[in-house]
Design an enzyme around this catalytic site. Sequence first.
Site, PDB file in Angstrom:
ATOM      1  N   GLY A 217       0.842  -1.190   0.000  1.00 24.16           N
ATOM      2  CA  GLY A 217       0.000   0.000   0.000  1.00 24.16           C
ATOM      3  C   GLY A 217       0.876   1.238   0.000  1.00 24.16           C
ATOM      4  O   GLY A 217       2.067   1.166   0.318  1.00 24.16           O
TER       5      GLY A 217
ATOM      6  N   GLN B 159       2.991  10.139   1.676  1.00 14.94           N
ATOM      7  CA  GLN B 159       4.304   9.477   1.799  1.00 14.94           C
ATOM      8  C   GLN B 159       5.243   9.865   0.662  1.00 14.94           C
ATOM      9  O   GLN B 159       6.454   9.684   0.773  1.00 14.94           O
ATOM     10  CB  GLN B 159       4.139   7.945   1.832  1.00 14.94           C
ATOM     11  CG  GLN B 159       3.422   7.422   3.064  1.00 14.94           C
ATOM     12  CD  GLN B 159       3.279   5.921   3.032  1.00 14.94           C
ATOM     13  OE1 GLN B 159       2.356   5.398   2.422  1.00 14.94           O
ATOM     14  NE2 GLN B 159       4.218   5.213   3.654  1.00 14.94           N
TER      15      GLN B 159
ATOM     16  N   CYS C 118       5.565  -0.202   7.556  1.00 17.82           N
ATOM     17  CA  CYS C 118       5.260   1.032   6.828  1.00 17.82           C
ATOM     18  C   CYS C 118       6.516   1.462   6.091  1.00 17.82           C
ATOM     19  O   CYS C 118       7.606   1.470   6.672  1.00 17.82           O
ATOM     20  CB  CYS C 118       4.809   2.121   7.803  1.00 17.82           C
ATOM     21  SG  CYS C 118       4.382   3.675   6.991  1.00 17.82           S
ATOM     22  N   LEU C 119       6.346   1.855   4.826  1.00 20.72           N
ATOM     23  CA  LEU C 119       7.511   2.279   4.036  1.00 20.72           C
ATOM     24  C   LEU C 119       8.129   3.556   4.603  1.00 20.72           C
ATOM     25  O   LEU C 119       9.293   3.845   4.333  1.00 20.72           O
ATOM     26  CB  LEU C 119       7.106   2.488   2.573  1.00 20.72           C
ATOM     27  CG  LEU C 119       6.627   1.206   1.860  1.00 20.72           C
ATOM     28  CD1 LEU C 119       6.133   1.535   0.457  1.00 20.72           C
ATOM     29  CD2 LEU C 119       7.744   0.174   1.812  1.00 20.72           C
TER      30      LEU C 119
ATOM     31  N   HIS D 233      -4.826   1.484   7.179  1.00 16.86           N
ATOM     32  CA  HIS D 233      -3.466   2.002   7.388  1.00 16.86           C
ATOM     33  C   HIS D 233      -3.218   3.184   6.431  1.00 16.86           C
ATOM     34  O   HIS D 233      -2.694   4.233   6.846  1.00 16.86           O
ATOM     35  CB  HIS D 233      -2.471   0.863   7.151  1.00 16.86           C
ATOM     36  CG  HIS D 233      -1.024   1.242   7.139  1.00 16.86           C
ATOM     37  ND1 HIS D 233      -0.110   0.760   8.052  1.00 16.86           N
ATOM     38  CD2 HIS D 233      -0.305   2.049   6.308  1.00 16.86           C
ATOM     39  CE1 HIS D 233       1.085   1.258   7.792  1.00 16.86           C
ATOM     40  NE2 HIS D 233       1.004   2.041   6.732  1.00 16.86           N
ATOM     41  N   GLU D 234      -3.611   3.027   5.164  1.00  9.91           N
ATOM     42  CA  GLU D 234      -3.383   4.105   4.181  1.00  9.91           C
ATOM     43  C   GLU D 234      -4.256   5.315   4.491  1.00  9.91           C
ATOM     44  O   GLU D 234      -3.800   6.459   4.371  1.00  9.91           O
ATOM     45  CB  GLU D 234      -3.662   3.614   2.757  1.00  9.91           C
ATOM     46  CG  GLU D 234      -2.896   2.385   2.303  1.00  9.91           C
ATOM     47  CD  GLU D 234      -1.424   2.435   2.636  1.00  9.91           C
ATOM     48  OE1 GLU D 234      -0.865   3.541   2.745  1.00  9.91           O
ATOM     49  OE2 GLU D 234      -0.831   1.357   2.805  1.00  9.91           O
TER      50      GLU D 234
ATOM     51  N   HIS E 277      -2.802   7.595   7.021  1.00 10.43           N
ATOM     52  CA  HIS E 277      -1.769   8.508   6.498  1.00 10.43           C
ATOM     53  C   HIS E 277      -2.388   9.824   6.019  1.00 10.43           C
ATOM     54  O   HIS E 277      -1.772  10.885   6.139  1.00 10.43           O
ATOM     55  CB  HIS E 277      -1.036   7.866   5.315  1.00 10.43           C
ATOM     56  CG  HIS E 277       0.073   6.925   5.677  1.00 10.43           C
ATOM     57  ND1 HIS E 277       1.210   7.325   6.334  1.00 10.43           N
ATOM     58  CD2 HIS E 277       0.240   5.598   5.428  1.00 10.43           C
ATOM     59  CE1 HIS E 277       2.037   6.291   6.485  1.00 10.43           C
ATOM     60  NE2 HIS E 277       1.466   5.224   5.949  1.00 10.43           N
TER      61      HIS E 277
HETATM   62  O1  GNR Z   1       3.985  -2.425   2.697  1.00 10.77           O
HETATM   63  C1  GNR Z   1       3.255  -2.316   3.684  1.00 10.77           C
HETATM   64  N1  GNR Z   1       2.921  -3.420   4.394  1.00 10.77           N
HETATM   65  C2  GNR Z   1       1.928  -3.439   5.359  1.00 10.77           C
HETATM   66  C3  GNR Z   1       1.820  -4.558   6.174  1.00 10.77           C
HETATM   67  C4  GNR Z   1       0.830  -4.640   7.118  1.00 10.77           C
HETATM   68  C5  GNR Z   1      -0.053  -3.616   7.267  1.00 10.77           C
HETATM   69  C6  GNR Z   1       0.031  -2.474   6.478  1.00 10.77           C
HETATM   70  C7  GNR Z   1       1.007  -2.387   5.521  1.00 10.77           C
HETATM   71  S1  GNR Z   1       1.099  -0.985   4.511  1.00 10.77           S
HETATM   72  C8  GNR Z   1       2.792  -0.976   4.090  1.00 10.77           C
HETATM   73  C9  GNR Z   1       3.089   0.091   3.052  1.00 10.77           C
HETATM   74  C10 GNR Z   1       2.851   1.468   3.625  1.00 10.77           C
HETATM   75  O2  GNR Z   1       3.616   2.036   4.340  1.00 10.77           O
HETATM   76  N2  GNR Z   1       1.728   2.038   3.348  1.00 10.77           N
HETATM   77  O3  GNR Z   1       1.429   3.252   3.859  1.00 10.77           O
HETATM   78 NI    NI Z   2       2.417   3.287   5.769  1.00 12.32          NI
END
Ligand code: GNR
Ligand code: NI
Length: 177
Positions: free
Chosen positions: A46, A51, A94-95, A136-137, A140
């Site tokens: 995601g 980001q 999270c990246l 999660h997205e 952000h």
């Molecule tokens: O790559 C991602 N893996 C992930 C694993 C578990 C729950 C959420 C994520 S999202 C993350 C990529 C990211 O930072 N998205 O904002």
């Molecule tokens: Ni993230």
Amino acid sequence: MAKLDVIIAPDPRLKRACKPVVRVDARVRRIMDDMLETMYAAPGIGLAAPQVGVFERVIVVDPARADEPPRPWQLANPVILWASDEMSIYNEGCLSLPNHWADVERPARVRVRYLDRDNEIRITEADGLLATCIQHEMDHLDGVLFVDRISALKRGIILRRLAKTRKTAAEKAAVPH
Ligand code: GNR
Ligand code: NI
């Protein structure tokens, strides 16, 4: 398409609230496509526009495993219409918080309304990893990171380690040996 740079925490830009997209046009589609390219290259499942320094309500996700065909989603102005009482826990990454993971509890299922890449209103129901990833997205877009949903103790450990990693990298870049 172009691969974009991902902003790493701690960074005040990751705390900004993002503006709604007025209309999904060629400009927004290009952002969506660049975000997917950036996400696949990372690799991640995601990515949210802030980001990559775009403070608009756009997210992309693809929860397919490496051995499955890609299932890309591109969403503008996502809104949660309904969330289950049932919760689920995933070990999230999270990246923008590289090399750190933590268990986060969220609703197990959500119904989401959004604009697709053709500016059409869509409603979809998600469960499992897709539901977690969409939430999660969407966090952000309001300046919320998964570390904001765990204990202050764990959050402090992760953010201090990231700050230290950045400082060490900057010193190495400045003083070659
Ligand atoms: O790559 C991602 N893996 C992930 C694993 C578990 C729950 C959420 C994520 S999202 C993350 C990529 C990211 O930072 N998205 O904002
Ligand atoms: Ni993230």
